[in-house]
Design an enzyme around this catalytic site. Structure first.
Site: not given
Lengths: 303, 248
Positions: A21, A71, A73, A101, A129, A132, A194, A219, A246
């Protein structure tokens, strides 16, 4: 012939590859690059009750080869528009069950959005989620305590019929306690991890790169953390785990599955290489042959 | 339609102290409009580097970039013959099909100048009579003046310190030279965009810049607010219509 299929709470995926997501929108942009029906499924952009613009820009910071910070948001068009416009559009390009999601800022909001999305036939799994890290007073607080995460899980389970997966934040002291609390509250599965909370500074300008100061680091560099947490949670829980964090190759997918993941999400790498999921799906049978794996589901949690 | 491909560097030369011109060889079939950009993958960097297209033909793409950080410094050190993984044909680009437009004014500031070159060529090919104003800080930074002149249009240069062309900003050149125009195209730093957005009475299109994640509309990293809703600078832009832009 290699068998790549996996069973996620009764939903049979052709392969375990699921774009994460927030890195895949509602699929349209990637459908310009390849036929997204080759995917196991995908998790669409985190959706909230109301439309949100998200954070001010800059929202993105690079971290060398190791990854990036975002970010955003939770920018999204809101649950009404997702149901009335995005899902009908999605139907034209993606013919498999999708993962919805859902994010929220209160128990009631989670329940409201999940109850509504549960009625959509295209939705196969609801991914909640609670992690976040970008929204002040937002999802973060739910995902950082076992009690709050369990409360969200119970509220969502009470109003839904489809499998509910709770997506957890790695920015916690005891990931196992939170995962177990979700399982006991009725979660059908756990998705983790996350992004990790991170920050970069522009040393020439002497200020944060990101307007929001901090953001979610993702990543290749977070892969070992994700493997560790997937391993811990899958050993402690009896529900399936979707591994995320990752992942950038077929070998990473196999490693994540050996750690305990039933399906594997691919996130930040989609933004660097829009073909990454296609490449991984094509590469999986080759790596399986090399490792003498006939059925991918055989390796889930073998380590 | 955006596409990924491998492109070979056939030229990579400095135009000024910090601005370079790179010509890349490869598939250009999916470039549909001037003002689009390419997104370049670099070794050791996670995110690609978005650079506006200056010019293109059947087999080559020309980009002009300024060394502003590690990524562009790495690009400046690359040699002819090296290959790059690039996403091409990104963004909407400039729309030249504007009703009653005959004398468009093109304004570029710094590395906002390059996309104006491809735009000028297209406008000329469509029989329009464009005028170009290029704004820089100082004479040493000026590039592509001769190239614009060679296209056969009126070109005005401004420098903030007055070492080249008209002293001041592009808006000073517009006033002092009494330039007549019926439409505006602009790409440059935000203060320039703001000044023109406020000061120009005609319709127009402005090209924006932002830190991007993917560059193809997936991550919502480069969103902005417009009067017609939230837009992604990489996918719905980088070119926005003057009428929809708000700087609030």
């Amino acid at each position: 012939m290699k068998d790549l299929s996996v069973n996620l709470s009764g939903l049979i995926l052709d392969n375990p590859i699921v774009p994460a997501s927030g890195t895949f929108g509602f699929g349209r942009e990637f459908a310009e690059y390849y036929d997204i029906n080759i995917l196991g499924s995908f998790s669409f952009k985190g959706t909230t009750k109301e439309a949100r613009f998200g954070n001010p820009t800059p929202r993105i910071a690079e971290c060398g080869a190791s990854g990036m910070i975002n970010a955003v948001g939770l920018q999204n068009p809101g649950i009404d528009t997702v149901i009335n416009r995005e899902l009908p559009e999605l139907k034209k390009i993606f013919h498999k069950p999708v993962i919805a999601n859902i994010s929220g800022f209160s128990i009631e909001e989670y329940a409201y959005c999940c109850e509504r999305i549960d009625k959509e036939e295209q939705v196969g799994i609801i991914e909640v989620n609670v992690s976040c890290p970008n929204v002040r007073h937002g999802g973060m607080s739910f995902g950082t305590s076992p009690e709050a995460a369990a409360e969200v899980t119970r509220a969502v389970k009470a109003v839904t019929t489809k499998p509910v997966y709770i997506k957890l934040s790695p920015n916690v002291t005891d990931i196992v306690a939170i995962a177990k609390a979700c399982e006991e509250a009725g979660a059908d599965g756990i998705c983790l991890i996350n992004t990790m909370l991170g920050m970069r500074i522009d040393i020439a300008r002497r200020r944060p790169v990101i307007a929001n100061v901090m953001g979610g680091f993702s990543g290749p560099s977070i892969f070992p953390v994700a493997v560790r947490m997937v391993h811990q949670v899958s050993k402690a829980c009896n529900v399936p785990v979707m591994g995320c964090g990752g992942v950038s190759s077929a070998r990473d997918v196999i490693e994540m599955m050996m750690a305990g993941a039933t399906a594997v999400q691919v996130g930040a790498m989609n933004l660097k290489n829009p073909y990454i999921c296609k490449e991984i799906i094509e590469e999986l049978p080759i790596v399986m042959e090399e490792l003498k794996i006939d059925r991918l589901s055989d390796i889930i949690g073998i380590v | 339609m955006q596409k990924q491909g491998i492109y070979k560097i056939i030229t990579n030369v400095p135009l000024t102290k910090s601005v370079y011109k790179m010509v890349l060889e490869g598939d250009t079939s999916n470039i549909t409009a001037p003002g689009q950009f390419i997104n370049i993958e670099l070794a050791g960097k996670f995110l690609r580097r978005p650079i506006s297209i200056c010019d293109w033909n059947e087999t080559t793409i020309t980009v002009i970039y300024k060394v502003v950080g590690e990524g562009t410094r790495q690009m400046a050190g690359m040699k002819e013959g090296e290959e790059l993984d690039i996403l091409v044909g990104l963004g909407n680009g400039f729309n030249t099909n504007i009703d009653k437009m005959k004398h468009p004014l093109l304004v570029g500031g710094g590395v906002g100048v390059p996309p104006m070159y491809g735009l000028a060529k297209k406008l000329l090919a469509e029989g329009k009579r464009p005028t170009m104003i290029m704004g820089f800080n100082t004479a040493e930074e000026v590039f592509y003046y001769e190239e614009f002149v060679a296209l056969g249009l009126d070109v005005f240069v401004t420098t903030v310190d007055g070492t080249g062309g008209t002293k001041g900003f592009v808006t000073d050149a517009m006033e002092q030279n009494g330039i007549l125009y019926d439409y505006l195209y602009c790409c440059g730093p935000e203060p320039m965009l703001k000044a023109l957005h406020r000061g120009v009475m005609t319709g127009g299109q402005l090209s924006f810049e932002e830190r991007m994640g993917c560059g193809f509309g997936a991550c919502m990293g480069c969103s902005c607010k417009t009067l017609t809703g939230y837009k992604r600078i990489c996918k719905d832009g980088p070119v926005m219509y003057k009428e929809e832009i708000t700087f609030e």
